[in-house]
Design a protein around this motif. Structure first.
Motif, PDB file in Angstrom:
ATOM      1  N   TYR A 186      -4.402  10.209  -7.824  1.00  0.00           N
ATOM      2  CA  TYR A 186      -3.140   9.770  -8.414  1.00  0.00           C
ATOM      3  C   TYR A 186      -3.217   8.449  -9.180  1.00  0.00           C
ATOM      4  CZ  TYR A 186      -1.593  13.174  -4.964  1.00  0.00           C
ATOM      5  OH  TYR A 186      -1.445  14.306  -4.203  1.00  0.00           O
ATOM      6  N   GLY A 187      -4.313   7.723  -9.087  1.00  0.00           N
ATOM      7  CA  GLY A 187      -4.422   6.430  -9.756  1.00  0.00           C
ATOM      8  C   GLY A 187      -3.857   5.315  -8.885  1.00  0.00           C
ATOM      9  N   PRO A 246      -7.581   0.136   9.687  1.00  0.00           N
ATOM     10  CA  PRO A 246      -8.100  -0.024   8.318  1.00  0.00           C
ATOM     11  C   PRO A 246      -8.962   1.159   7.861  1.00  0.00           C
ATOM     12  CG  PRO A 246      -8.292  -2.084   9.512  1.00  0.00           C
ATOM     13  CD  PRO A 246      -7.837  -1.050  10.502  1.00  0.00           C
ATOM     14  N   GLU A 247      -9.710   1.765   8.779  1.00  0.00           N
ATOM     15  CA  GLU A 247     -10.555   2.909   8.422  1.00  0.00           C
ATOM     16  C   GLU A 247      -9.712   4.113   8.006  1.00  0.00           C
ATOM     17  OE1 GLU A 247     -10.948   1.385  11.597  1.00  0.00           O
ATOM     18  OE2 GLU A 247     -12.433   0.019  10.758  1.00  0.00           O
ATOM     19  N   ASN A 248      -8.657   4.405   8.783  1.00  0.00           N
ATOM     20  CA  ASN A 248      -7.784   5.540   8.454  1.00  0.00           C
ATOM     21  C   ASN A 248      -7.088   5.329   7.119  1.00  0.00           C
ATOM     22  OD1 ASN A 248      -8.450   6.747  10.863  1.00  0.00           O
ATOM     23  ND2 ASN A 248      -6.539   6.247  11.881  1.00  0.00           N
ATOM     24  N   ILE A 249      -6.585   4.133   6.897  1.00  0.00           N
ATOM     25  CA  ILE A 249      -5.865   3.847   5.657  1.00  0.00           C
ATOM     26  C   ILE A 249      -6.826   3.863   4.475  1.00  0.00           C
ATOM     27  CG2 ILE A 249      -4.559   2.067   4.447  1.00  0.00           C
ATOM     28  CD1 ILE A 249      -3.156   1.535   7.106  1.00  0.00           C
ATOM     29  N   LYS A 250      -8.052   3.392   4.679  1.00  0.00           N
ATOM     30  CA  LYS A 250      -9.040   3.414   3.604  1.00  0.00           C
ATOM     31  C   LYS A 250      -9.357   4.849   3.182  1.00  0.00           C
ATOM     32  CE  LYS A 250     -13.585   1.725   2.300  1.00  0.00           C
ATOM     33  NZ  LYS A 250     -14.796   1.047   2.723  1.00  0.00           N
ATOM     34  N   GLN A 251      -9.473   5.761   4.151  1.00  0.00           N
ATOM     35  CA  GLN A 251      -9.734   7.171   3.836  1.00  0.00           C
ATOM     36  C   GLN A 251      -8.607   7.758   2.975  1.00  0.00           C
ATOM     37  OE1 GLN A 251     -10.180   9.006   7.689  1.00  0.00           O
ATOM     38  NE2 GLN A 251     -12.400   9.144   7.440  1.00  0.00           N
ATOM     39  N   ILE A 252      -7.392   7.473   3.360  1.00  0.00           N
ATOM     40  CA  ILE A 252      -6.234   7.970   2.608  1.00  0.00           C
ATOM     41  C   ILE A 252      -6.219   7.365   1.206  1.00  0.00           C
ATOM     42  CG2 ILE A 252      -3.715   7.954   2.495  1.00  0.00           C
ATOM     43  CD1 ILE A 252      -3.787   7.989   5.613  1.00  0.00           C
ATOM     44  N   CYS A 253      -6.481   6.076   1.123  1.00  0.00           N
ATOM     45  CA  CYS A 253      -6.427   5.380  -0.165  1.00  0.00           C
ATOM     46  C   CYS A 253      -7.496   5.861  -1.132  1.00  0.00           C
ATOM     47  CB  CYS A 253      -6.549   3.876   0.048  1.00  0.00           C
ATOM     48  SG  CYS A 253      -5.044   3.150   0.706  1.00  0.00           S
ATOM     49  N   VAL A 254      -8.686   6.142  -0.637  1.00  0.00           N
ATOM     50  CA  VAL A 254      -9.743   6.644  -1.514  1.00  0.00           C
ATOM     51  C   VAL A 254      -9.298   7.965  -2.143  1.00  0.00           C
ATOM     52  CG1 VAL A 254     -12.076   7.630  -1.522  1.00  0.00           C
ATOM     53  CG2 VAL A 254     -11.647   5.452  -0.383  1.00  0.00           C
ATOM     54  N   ARG A 297       3.564  -1.754   2.053  1.00  0.00           N
ATOM     55  CA  ARG A 297       2.376  -2.455   2.534  1.00  0.00           C
ATOM     56  C   ARG A 297       1.209  -1.486   2.728  1.00  0.00           C
ATOM     57  NH1 ARG A 297       2.061  -5.347   8.298  1.00  0.00           N
ATOM     58  NH2 ARG A 297       4.108  -6.067   7.692  1.00  0.00           N
ATOM     59  N   VAL A 298       1.514  -0.306   3.263  1.00  0.00           N
ATOM     60  CA  VAL A 298       0.463   0.692   3.478  1.00  0.00           C
ATOM     61  C   VAL A 298      -0.108   1.166   2.145  1.00  0.00           C
ATOM     62  CG1 VAL A 298      -0.012   3.017   4.315  1.00  0.00           C
ATOM     63  CG2 VAL A 298       1.348   1.469   5.698  1.00  0.00           C
ATOM     64  N   LEU A 299       0.761   1.519   1.197  1.00  0.00           N
ATOM     65  CA  LEU A 299       0.284   2.066  -0.072  1.00  0.00           C
ATOM     66  C   LEU A 299      -0.307   1.003  -1.000  1.00  0.00           C
ATOM     67  CD1 LEU A 299       2.943   4.825  -0.782  1.00  0.00           C
ATOM     68  CD2 LEU A 299       0.607   5.102   0.041  1.00  0.00           C
ATOM     69  N   MET A 300       0.131  -0.247  -0.881  1.00  0.00           N
ATOM     70  CA  MET A 300      -0.466  -1.324  -1.689  1.00  0.00           C
ATOM     71  C   MET A 300      -1.916  -1.563  -1.293  1.00  0.00           C
ATOM     72  SD  MET A 300       1.363  -2.415  -4.133  1.00  0.00           S
ATOM     73  CE  MET A 300       0.593  -3.945  -4.587  1.00  0.00           C
ATOM     74  N   THR A 301      -2.277  -1.166  -0.089  1.00  0.00           N
ATOM     75  CA  THR A 301      -3.657  -1.278   0.356  1.00  0.00           C
ATOM     76  C   THR A 301      -4.574  -0.482  -0.567  1.00  0.00           C
ATOM     77  OG1 THR A 301      -2.900  -1.518   2.614  1.00  0.00           O
ATOM     78  CG2 THR A 301      -5.194  -0.945   2.330  1.00  0.00           C
ATOM     79  N   CYS A 302      -4.064   0.582  -1.139  1.00  0.00           N
ATOM     80  CA  CYS A 302      -4.861   1.400  -2.058  1.00  0.00           C
ATOM     81  C   CYS A 302      -5.240   0.625  -3.319  1.00  0.00           C
ATOM     82  CB  CYS A 302      -4.094   2.662  -2.444  1.00  0.00           C
ATOM     83  SG  CYS A 302      -3.742   3.730  -1.039  1.00  0.00           S
ATOM     84  N   ASN A 303      -4.461  -0.368  -3.682  1.00  0.00           N
ATOM     85  CA  ASN A 303      -4.745  -1.156  -4.885  1.00  0.00           C
ATOM     86  C   ASN A 303      -5.665  -2.339  -4.601  1.00  0.00           C
ATOM     87  OD1 ASN A 303      -2.991   0.587  -6.092  1.00  0.00           O
ATOM     88  ND2 ASN A 303      -1.378  -0.892  -6.437  1.00  0.00           N
ATOM     89  N   ASP A 304      -5.435  -3.024  -3.490  1.00  0.00           N
ATOM     90  CA  ASP A 304      -6.194  -4.262  -3.264  1.00  0.00           C
ATOM     91  C   ASP A 304      -7.107  -4.241  -2.036  1.00  0.00           C
ATOM     92  OD1 ASP A 304      -4.357  -4.512  -1.178  1.00  0.00           O
ATOM     93  OD2 ASP A 304      -3.182  -6.032  -2.207  1.00  0.00           O
ATOM     94  N   ILE A 305      -7.190  -3.142  -1.330  1.00  0.00           N
ATOM     95  CA  ILE A 305      -8.093  -2.930  -0.188  1.00  0.00           C
ATOM     96  C   ILE A 305      -7.889  -3.956   0.928  1.00  0.00           C
ATOM     97  CG2 ILE A 305     -10.489  -2.413   0.482  1.00  0.00           C
ATOM     98  CD1 ILE A 305      -9.469  -0.594  -1.707  1.00  0.00           C
ATOM     99  N   LYS A 306      -6.767  -4.631   0.973  1.00  0.00           N
ATOM    100  CA  LYS A 306      -6.479  -5.582   2.052  1.00  0.00           C
ATOM    101  C   LYS A 306      -5.276  -5.077   2.824  1.00  0.00           C
ATOM    102  CE  LYS A 306      -8.118  -9.467  -0.643  1.00  0.00           C
ATOM    103  NZ  LYS A 306      -7.701 -10.626  -1.432  1.00  0.00           N
ATOM    104  N   PHE A 307      -5.497  -4.675   4.071  1.00  0.00           N
ATOM    105  CA  PHE A 307      -4.394  -4.171   4.891  1.00  0.00           C
ATOM    106  C   PHE A 307      -4.069  -5.177   5.976  1.00  0.00           C
ATOM    107  CE2 PHE A 307      -2.934  -1.734   8.660  1.00  0.00           C
ATOM    108  CZ  PHE A 307      -1.700  -1.367   8.147  1.00  0.00           C
TER     109      PHE A 307
END
Length: 154
Positions: free
Chosen positions: A94-95, A80-88, A52-62
């Motif tokens: 890594y794609g 959401p802010e912390n996870i968005k930073q990691i996902c960017v 769920r955490v890493l899928m946020t990187c694909n669809d920006i919905k946490f």
């Protein structure tokens, strides 16, 4: 001579059973084939929470964690802010995130938790990341972290 061999075997057995990692007493790791039914359910929950955490990187919905899924510490840190930073950072490097591959479960004897190690699979072949989900005795995630992949647990 017999006594020396018996003592050496006993010491080797004790030495292989547990080890200390960063001051914590860690038991022998358990791979997918040896996991029991209780740990299997906990492994599935750890997989779902980590994915769920890493899928946020694909669809920006946490979808935030609930009190029944994670401890207060994890809920507070997974904004959401912390996870968005990691996902960017991960998306650029890594794609797109594909899936998690279960590697092993390592019991932590110090605080009675289980550490589930997953290899994170990304779009780019150079991606070599590990996701660790620590589950406590209440079946809640007490820590979620990513690290560079290493075959040996550290």
């Amino acid at each position: 001579m017999k006594k020396v061999i018996i003592i050496c075997c006993l010491l080797a057995f004790i030495g292989c059973k547990t080890k200390n990692v960063n001051g914590k007493q860690i038991g022998k790791s358990v791979d997918a084939n040896e996991i029991n039914k209780l740990d299997e359910a906990q492994k599935n929950k750890a997989y779902e929470l980590g994915k769920r955490v890493l899928m946020t990187c694909n669809d920006i919905k946490f979808k935030p964690f609930t009190q029944s899924e994670a401890t207060d510490k994890v809920i507070a840190k997974s904004t959401p802010e912390n996870i968005k930073q990691i996902c960017v950072k991960y998306s650029l490097k890594y794609g797109l995130f594909k899936d998690l591959e279960f590697v092993e479960m390592v019991p932590n004897m110090t605080d009675n938790t289980n550490i589930y190690r997953f290899k994170a699979l990304f779009e780019y072949a150079k991606a070599n990341k590990e996701l660790r989900v620590t589950m406590n005795t209440e079946n809640k995630a007490s820590a979620i972290s990513t690290k560079d992949w290493k075959d040996e647990f550290e």
